[in-house]
Design a protein around this motif. Structure first.
Motif, PDB file in Angstrom:
ATOM      1  N   UNK A   1       0.828  -1.207   0.000  1.00 14.34           N
ATOM      2  CA  UNK A   1       0.000   0.000   0.000  1.00 14.34           C
ATOM      3  C   UNK A   1       0.865   1.263   0.000  1.00 14.34           C
ATOM      4  N   UNK A   2       1.971   1.215   0.733  1.00 15.24           N
ATOM      5  CA  UNK A   2       2.893   2.360   0.745  1.00 15.24           C
ATOM      6  C   UNK A   2       3.414   2.662  -0.662  1.00 15.24           C
ATOM      7  N   UNK A   3       3.776   1.602  -1.388  1.00 15.31           N
ATOM      8  CA  UNK A   3       4.284   1.794  -2.745  1.00 15.31           C
ATOM      9  C   UNK A   3       3.213   2.397  -3.652  1.00 15.31           C
ATOM     10  N   UNK A   4       1.953   1.949  -3.515  1.00 20.72           N
ATOM     11  CA  UNK A   4       0.835   2.495  -4.308  1.00 20.72           C
ATOM     12  C   UNK A   4       0.583   3.963  -3.957  1.00 20.72           C
ATOM     13  N   UNK A   5       0.586   4.263  -2.655  1.00 20.92           N
ATOM     14  CA  UNK A   5       0.333   5.638  -2.213  1.00 20.92           C
ATOM     15  C   UNK A   5       1.477   6.555  -2.665  1.00 20.92           C
ATOM     16  N   UNK A   6       2.707   6.035  -2.601  1.00 21.53           N
ATOM     17  CA  UNK A   6       3.856   6.796  -3.113  1.00 21.53           C
ATOM     18  C   UNK A   6       3.623   7.171  -4.574  1.00 21.53           C
ATOM     19  N   UNK A   7       3.084   6.239  -5.368  1.00 20.12           N
ATOM     20  CA  UNK A   7       2.797   6.557  -6.775  1.00 20.12           C
ATOM     21  C   UNK A   7       1.741   7.655  -6.879  1.00 20.12           C
ATOM     22  N   UNK A   8       0.760   7.620  -5.976  1.00 17.83           N
ATOM     23  CA  UNK A   8      -0.271   8.670  -5.989  1.00 17.83           C
ATOM     24  C   UNK A   8       0.338  10.046  -5.773  1.00 17.83           C
TER      25      UNK A   8
END
Ligand code: 1PZ
Length: 202
Positions: free
Chosen positions: A97-104
């Motif tokens: 989830x951290x990696x996805x949010x970082x992309x956001x």
């Protein structure tokens, strides 16, 4: 949005605080990170119904990080815990989830960079370029098509600024501040993954 509310300034300031932590060589804490990322989700309110599915996905992932902050202090401890449990890439893990949010937050950075230099009043090109660069390589055909269709429903830049209670000049300052501050935060998060050889392209 209440009168006098300045969401864009709040976004920029919360990322400036995170950047100051990064600059001081202290560990980033999960709590302040997730609340800064949660400030970003006000932007979805301006985009309309077409991006509702993106909002739900992003907000759920930020909420997961916020929950994690109750028992884990730093982002690096959060990653190490998933490494230990061999859960880094498991769907729904904090690290994933951290990696996805970082992309956001990376997409928003790119979007602001493009808006700052764009001529004209359309958000379609800046948003399409930012999405294509950050999420395009990671999303399947159906999601990419849905996002491309949604791009035609975006508000104009002046509509967006009005919803955010900003004018051209003030928006430019907050966007520029976010771009500089978020760059440090994004780099910090990527380094957490790369220094553990976890990769960031999955
Ligand atoms: C003017 C601005 C236009 C903004 C357009 C935003 C487009 C983002 C579209 C994202 C669609 C997301 C659909 C769900 C995808 C999920 O499959 C993946 C993988 O999740 P997992 O398998 O790990 O559970 N989720 C993501 O990739 C995260 C998507 C977050 C989108 C955040 C965008 C932030 C931008 C905000 C701009 C206002």
């Amino acid at each position: 949005m209440t009168d006098g509310d300045k969401p864009l300034r709040r976004i920029a300031e919360s990322f400036k605080d995170l950047a100051a932590t990064v600059n001081s060589n202290a560990d980033l804490e999960v709590g302040p990170f997730s609340s800064a990322c949660s400030n970003v989700s006000v932007l979805f309110k301006c985009l309309g119904i077409a991006f509702k599915f993106a909002e739900l996905d992003y907000v759920a992932k930020v909420n997961d990080l916020s929950e994690a902050s109750k028992s884990i202090s730093s982002l690096q401890a959060m990653l190490d815990r998933d490494v230990q449990k061999n859960r880094v890439r498991v769907a729904g893990s904090h690290s994933r989830n951290l990696l996805r949010v970082k992309r956001g937050i990376d997409m928003v950075k790119l979007l602001f960079e493009k808006i700052i230099v764009a001529e004209g009043n359309s958000l379609k090109d800046p948003a399409s370029v930012a999405y294509g660069q950050v999420f395009g390589p990671h999303h399947g055909w159906a999601v990419r098509k849905a996002v491309a269709a949604g791009m035609y429903t975006l508000p104009t830049k002046s509509q967006l600024l009005r919803m955010l209670n900003e004018d051209e000049a003030s928006a430019r300052i907050h966007m520029q501040n976010y771009v500089s501050a978020s760059a440090l935060v994004i780099q910090y998060v990527e380094k957490l993954f790369l220094s553990r050889e976890l990769g960031i392209d999955w």
